[in-house]
Each structure stands twice: as C-alpha cells, then as structure tokens.
Write a protein that holds these residues in place. Sequence first.
Motif, mmCIF file in Angstrom:
data_model
loop_
_atom_site.group_PDB
_atom_site.id
_atom_site.type_symbol
_atom_site.label_atom_id
_atom_site.label_comp_id
_atom_site.label_asym_id
_atom_site.label_seq_id
_atom_site.Cartn_x
_atom_site.Cartn_y
_atom_site.Cartn_z
ATOM 1 N N TYR A 73 -5.947 51.003 38.019
ATOM 2 C CA TYR A 73 -6.970 51.815 37.357
ATOM 3 C C TYR A 73 -7.903 50.930 36.512
ATOM 4 O O TYR A 73 -9.132 51.016 36.632
ATOM 5 C CB TYR A 73 -6.283 52.876 36.500
ATOM 6 N N LYS B 272 -11.099 60.244 46.067
ATOM 7 C CA LYS B 272 -10.641 58.944 46.559
ATOM 8 C C LYS B 272 -11.242 58.659 47.930
ATOM 9 O O LYS B 272 -11.759 57.573 48.172
ATOM 10 C CB LYS B 272 -9.119 58.926 46.629
ATOM 11 N N VAL C 205 -13.523 56.902 39.972
ATOM 12 C CA VAL C 205 -12.156 56.395 39.775
ATOM 13 C C VAL C 205 -11.460 57.175 38.671
ATOM 14 O O VAL C 205 -10.316 57.607 38.828
ATOM 15 C CB VAL C 205 -12.167 54.878 39.459
ATOM 16 N N LEU D 79 -7.939 50.689 45.203
ATOM 17 C CA LEU D 79 -8.222 52.114 45.335
ATOM 18 C C LEU D 79 -7.223 52.776 46.278
ATOM 19 O O LEU D 79 -6.746 53.883 46.013
ATOM 20 C CB LEU D 79 -9.654 52.331 45.836
#
Length: 139
Positions: A6, A87, A75, A128
């Motif tokens: 993150y 996403k 995000v 990701l």
Amino acid sequence: MQRLFYSWLLGLGVAHAVGGVLLIFLVDTALVKPYLDYLAYTVSGQDVHQPSVKVLLSLFGPTVASWGILFCLAVDYYYTSGKAQIKWLSFAAIFVWLLLDSTISGIHGLYWHWFINGFVAIALGLPLLLLRPRNVASW
C-alpha cells in the motif's frame, strides 16, 4: 506486508505527481537536456532548442502529475473499501498506458522507453496484484 504494498503504491503515485510538476520547471535545465536531445532528435531530427519540443514536454508534466494523484485515490479506495473493480480498472489503466506508450515509442524509435515502461509497469503492477483490502489484510 500489505501495508508495504500500500505504501509503495501510494509513494509511486506521489512520485508521479511531484515528478510531473517538477517536469514543468526542469524542462529548461541541464538535468533534462540529454533526454530532450534524445527525444527531439529521435522523433523528428529537430534541434532541442526548438520551442515546440520543450512546450510539449512541459504539457506532459500536468498529465503525469494528475495521473499520480488519481492513482493514489484508486489505491486508497481499493485498500479501504475492498471494491475489486477499482483494482481491475487500475490494471486496465496501467495496461492501456503501457501498450499505447510502448507502441508509439517503438514507432518513433524511442526504444529506451520500453525499458522504462517495463520497469514502471512491474513496479506498479506487481504490488497492485498482491495488494489486498485492509479488512482482509494481515497486519
């Protein structure tokens, strides 16, 4: 580990935002001159001192900056809400950029962009892919 993914992704988004703004101011400096020379010569054989080349690169800065801000939003929204479509739409945005930018770069002989694009796509895409929403993540 999820917190690291993150933070990494947010950091890349912030780096894009800051880098895009800096590009506007750095375009007339010696720091950017080698890249401008490469870009101008490869694309059109123009002299780097031609104003149009610097103007176009300066105009690219706000686009990069705004993309970075929107990426941070996506995000964070995915991480806090868990909405999977955020996403996958982020992946779609990365893929569209990678495919089109790399294709256009190749057509114009900007082969260094392939390496840069590949690195950035992995730096964005892999974390990701591994990122899970906060409510599922193990801290």
